[in-house]
Scaffold this active site. Structure first.
Site, short mmCIF file in Angstrom:
data_model
loop_
_atom_site.label_atom_id
_atom_site.label_comp_id
_atom_site.label_asym_id
_atom_site.label_seq_id
_atom_site.Cartn_x
_atom_site.Cartn_y
_atom_site.Cartn_z
N GLY A 272 0.86 -1.41 -0.11
CA GLY A 272 0.21 0.03 -0.13
C GLY A 272 0.85 1.42 0.10
N ASP A 312 -4.43 11.70 -4.21
CA ASP A 312 -4.09 10.61 -3.01
C ASP A 312 -3.58 11.18 -1.77
OD1 ASP A 312 -4.10 8.94 -5.24
OD2 ASP A 312 -2.11 8.21 -5.24
N HIS A 446 -25.86 -8.21 -30.94
CA HIS A 446 -25.76 -9.62 -30.87
C HIS A 446 -24.55 -10.19 -31.60
CE1 HIS A 446 -26.09 -13.93 -29.76
NE2 HIS A 446 -25.93 -14.09 -31.07
C1 FAD Z 1 1.64 0.83 -9.60
C2 FAD Z 1 0.30 1.58 -9.57
C3 FAD Z 1 -0.63 1.21 -10.61
C4 FAD Z 1 -1.61 2.28 -10.66
N1 FAD Z 1 -2.71 2.02 -11.59
C5 FAD Z 1 -3.74 2.77 -11.46
C6 FAD Z 1 -4.75 2.72 -12.55
O1 FAD Z 1 -4.69 1.77 -13.25
N2 FAD Z 1 -5.91 3.38 -12.47
C7 FAD Z 1 -6.03 4.46 -11.68
O2 FAD Z 1 -7.15 5.14 -11.44
N3 FAD Z 1 -4.95 4.72 -10.60
C8 FAD Z 1 -3.94 3.90 -10.57
N4 FAD Z 1 -2.83 4.08 -9.56
C9 FAD Z 1 -3.09 5.33 -8.66
C10 FAD Z 1 -2.94 6.58 -9.41
O3 FAD Z 1 -1.65 6.71 -10.18
C11 FAD Z 1 -2.96 7.74 -8.40
O4 FAD Z 1 -4.05 7.74 -7.69
C12 FAD Z 1 -2.72 9.13 -9.12
O5 FAD Z 1 -1.58 9.41 -9.99
C13 FAD Z 1 -2.72 10.32 -8.13
O6 FAD Z 1 -2.62 11.48 -8.60
P1 FAD Z 1 -2.16 12.84 -7.81
O7 FAD Z 1 -2.05 14.01 -8.54
O8 FAD Z 1 -2.91 12.72 -6.38
O9 FAD Z 1 -0.72 12.43 -7.37
P2 FAD Z 1 0.72 12.38 -8.30
O10 FAD Z 1 0.31 12.33 -9.69
O11 FAD Z 1 1.60 11.34 -7.49
O12 FAD Z 1 1.49 13.92 -8.40
C14 FAD Z 1 1.91 14.34 -6.98
C15 FAD Z 1 2.99 15.50 -7.34
O13 FAD Z 1 3.39 16.16 -6.28
C16 FAD Z 1 4.79 16.12 -6.59
N5 FAD Z 1 5.35 16.62 -5.00
C17 FAD Z 1 5.14 15.96 -3.90
N6 FAD Z 1 5.30 16.64 -2.78
C18 FAD Z 1 5.74 17.94 -3.41
C19 FAD Z 1 6.10 19.15 -2.80
N7 FAD Z 1 6.18 19.34 -1.43
N8 FAD Z 1 6.31 20.34 -3.48
C20 FAD Z 1 6.18 20.28 -5.02
N9 FAD Z 1 5.81 19.04 -5.53
C21 FAD Z 1 5.54 18.14 -4.65
C22 FAD Z 1 5.28 14.98 -6.80
O14 FAD Z 1 6.52 15.06 -7.57
C23 FAD Z 1 4.19 14.52 -7.77
O15 FAD Z 1 4.50 14.95 -9.20
C24 FAD Z 1 -1.68 3.33 -9.65
C25 FAD Z 1 -0.72 3.50 -8.68
C26 FAD Z 1 0.25 2.82 -8.60
C27 FAD Z 1 1.18 2.90 -7.55
#
Ligand code: FAD
Length: 466
Positions: A272, A312, A446
Site C-alpha cells: 500500500g 492521493d 448480438h
Molecule cells: C503501480 C500503480 C498502478 C496504478 N494504476 C492505476 C490505474 O490503473 N488506474 C487508476 O485510476 N489509478 C492507478 N494508480 C493510482 C494513481 O496513479 C494515483 O491515484 C494518481 O496518479 C494520483 O494523482 P495525484 O495527482 O494525487 O498525485 P501524483 O500524480 O503522485 O502527483 C503528485 C505530485 O506532487 C509532487 N510533489 C510532492 N510533494 C511536493 C512538494 N512538497 N512540492 C512540490 N511538488 C511536490 C510529486 O513530485 C508529484 O509529481 C496506480 C498507482 C500505482 C502506484
C-alpha cells in the site's frame, strides 16, 4: 489572465503537478485565475504516467498478448515456440511512458499558468517556501502532493532491499521466483504480470481474500484464475519475519496457526501507499490531518478555508480520475465561490487490470451490508454466454444490485473479459439513474460481451414488478 488580488503574487498556487494538480491548474487558469504550479519531483509527469497506471497497464497488456499467443490451441492454432525478449517488452513500455510524460510536460509548460520546478512547504497560511530559495504568496492553495510507498510493518523487510512498484518497473532481468507481499490492486496486477512472463510467483496476503475491499465472490473468481496460472496464494496470513537465506530471500508468516517459510530470489513489497504530506509544514498552517491523510469537505476544502486538497494526499481512493475530478472541483470552487460544486462518490468505480479484469461501480454487497442498505442482486456467468464462449473467456460473472422497490441500479460488478470496459455501461446507466427494467429493455447488439448485462437485468426486472 487576471492580476492577483490582495497583494498576493498569485490567485492560486498548486503544490504538485500530477494528475490532480494539473487538472486544477488547467481549470483555474481557464477561469481567469493567476495560477502557479510548483512541482518538485525528480521527473515531471505524476505517478499515473511515470510509475502507476500507464506503465503497469502497458506491461499487463504485453503479458496478455504473450498468454494468448501461448494458449492458442483451443482455436486450433499452433504456436509452439512462443518466446519473448524482456528488454524489448520494457523498451516499448518506456517509449510509451516517455511520450505520455513529454505531453504532460508540454501541457505544464504551455504558459497558461506559471510552472516552477521546486519542492514547496508552507511558511505561513499564504506563503510557500520553495527549495530553490524563493518564497511565493497566493490567495488560495491546492495541495496535490500524491502518495508514497507505505513504510514496512516489519523493519526486517527493508533489510531485504526487495522491489516495490517503482523499482519493479525498471527491472532489466526477470527474477526466477518472486514473493509478492500484499493482495491489493498493485500486488495482484504485478503477480499476474510476472507469472505470465515465467516467474514462479507466491503471493502472501493478510486478509482472508485478495482484494479485501471487494465482494468475496468477486475476489474468489480472480483467485481461482491466479492459482490456475500457477501463482501460489497464501491468504489469511500474519507476517512474522523477513531474512536472507543464502542468496535467496525468505518471508516467514503464520497461516492457520502454522508457521510457514516461503523463499524466492526476489520480494515485491506491495503493501500500500500513504499520503505524501510529511514535509509540507501543515502544522504551521493548521490543516487538519486524520489517519495520516488531509481531511477535506465534499468541496475539497481543508480545515483552513483557503487551502484545498485533491488526489492521493486526501487518501481514500488512489484512483486517477478521482484525483482529476477533485482537482477540478477545488479549482471551480476557488474561481466561483458563488457556484459551489461537491464531489459525488455515488459512481465510485474500481478496476483491476488482471485477466479476467475486475471492475465494480457504486454499491457492492459488502458495502450494502456495512451500511445496512437493502438491495436485490442477480448474477450471470461468462461460461454461459455466447460471445465469451467464442473467446474462450469463461471465467467470472457479472452482477447487478438494484433498489428492491424501484429497481434503480445501485451497483454493478464484473469479473471477466474486458471487465474494465464493460463496467462503463453500468456507470452510464447509473449516471442516468436507470432501472433494471430500462437496462433490460435497452437494445444490445448480438453477439457482444456487453449483452451479458441484460441477463441479470431481466432477472431483477422480473423480481421487481412495477
Ligand atoms: C503501480 C500503480 C498502478 C496504478 N494504476 C492505476 C490505474 O490503473 N488506474 C487508476 O485510476 N489509478 C492507478 N494508480 C493510482 C494513481 O496513479 C494515483 O491515484 C494518481 O496518479 C494520483 O494523482 P495525484 O495527482 O494525487 O498525485 P501524483 O500524480 O503522485 O502527483 C503528485 C505530485 O506532487 C509532487 N510533489 C510532492 N510533494 C511536493 C512538494 N512538497 N512540492 C512540490 N511538488 C511536490 C510529486 O513530485 C508529484 O509529481 C496506480 C498507482 C500505482 C502506484
Amino acid at each position: 489572465m487576471s492580476a492577483a488580488h490582495d497583494n498576493f503574487q498569485y490567485d492560486f498556487a498548486v503544490i504538485g503537478g500530477g494528475s490532480g494538480g494539473y487538472a486544477a491548474a488547467r481549470t483555474a487558469s481557464a477561469d481567469g485565475l493567476k495560477t502557479v504550479v510548483i512541482e518538485g519531483g525528480e521527473e515531471v509527469g505524476g505517478l499515473c504516467i511515470l510509475r502507476g497506471c500507464m506503465p503497469t497497464k502497458a506491461l499487463l497488456y504485453a503479458a496478455e498478448v504473450l498468454h494468448l499467443a501461448s494458449h492458442a490451441s483451443p482455436w486450433g492454432i499452433r504456436a509452439e515456440e512462443v518466446s519473448f525478449n524482456f528488454s524489448r517488452v520494457m523498451a516499448r513500455k518506456n517509449a510509451l511512458i516517455k511520450e505520455f510524460a513529454e505531453f504532460r510536460q508540454a501541457q505544464l509548460a504551455s504558459g497558461k499558468f506559471a510552472f516552477i520546478r521546486a519542492m514547496a512547504r508552507f511558511k505561513d497560511p499564504h506563503t510557500l517556501e520553495l527549495s530553490n530559495g524563493q518564497t511565493l504568496t497566493a490567495r488560495s492553495f491546492l495541495i496535490s502532493t500524491g502518495s508514497a510507498i507505505s513504510p514496512s510493518p516489519l523493519p526486517q523487510i527493508n533489510d531485504l532491499h526487495g522491489l516495490n512498484s517503482d523499482t519493479a518497473l525498471k527491472l532489466s532481468h526477470l527474477p526466477k521466483s518472486l514473493l509478492v507481499l500484499g493482495g491489493g490492486a498493485v500486488a495482484v496486477e504485478f503477480a499476474q504480470f510476472f507469472a505470465r512472463f515465467g516467474v514462479r510467483v507466491t503471493l502472501i496476503q493478510r486478509s482472508p481474500n485478495i482484494l479485501h475491499e471487494f465482494d468475496s465472490d468477486v475476489a474468489e473468481a480472480l483467485e481461482t484464475v491466479l492459482r490456475r496460472e500457477g501463482i501460489t496464494l497464501y491468504t489469511g496470513t500474519k507476517l512474522l519475519d523477513a531474512r536472507r537465506s543464502g542468496d535467496r530471500k525468505e518471508i516467514v508468516f503464520e497461516q492457520n496457526g502454522q508457521t510457514v517459510r516461503a523463499h524466492a530470489d526476489e520480494v515485491l513489497y506491495a503493501l500500500g501507499r500513504i499520503p505524501n504530506i510529511g514535509s509540507l509544514g501543515l502544522d504551521h498552517v493548521g490543516v487538519e490531518v486524520q489517519y495520516g491523510r488531509i481531511s477535506t469537505n465534499p468541496r475539497m476544502q481543508t480545515s483552513v478555508p483557503h487551502i484545498y486538497a485533491a488526489g492521493d494526499c486526501t487518501g481514500l481512493h488512489e484512483i486517477v480520475h478521482i484525483a482529476i475530478q477533485q482537482g477540478e472541483v477545488a479549482a471551480q470552487n476557488i474561481a466561483h465561490p458563488d457556484r459551489p460544486r461537491s464531489m459525488d462518490y455515488r459512481l465510485l468505480t474500481e478496476i483491476i487490470f488482471t485477466e479476467p479484469q475486475v471492475a465494480v461501480v457504486g454499491l457492492t454487497e459488502k458495502r450494502a451490508h456495512v451500511r445496512n442498505i437493502p438491495y436485490q442482486v442477480a448474477k450471470y456467468p461468462f461460461n454461459d454466454h455466447g460471445k465469451s464462449l467464442i473467446m474462450e473467456a469463461k471465467d467470472g460473472f457479472v452482477k447487478l444490485l438494484a433498489e428492491p422497490l424501484t429497481g434503480e441500479i445501485l451497483g454493478g460488478g464484473c469479473v471477466g473479459p474486458v471487465g474494465g470496459e464493460l463496467i462503463h455501461e453500468i456507470i452510464a446507466a447509473m449516471a442516468k439513474r436507470m432501472t433494471v427494467h430500462e437496462l433490460a429493455a435497452m437494445p444490445h447488439y448480438h453477439p457482444t460481451l456487453a449483452e451479458i448485462w441484460t441477463y441479470p437485468a431481466e432477472e431483477l426486472a422480473e423480481k421487481i414488478k412495477k
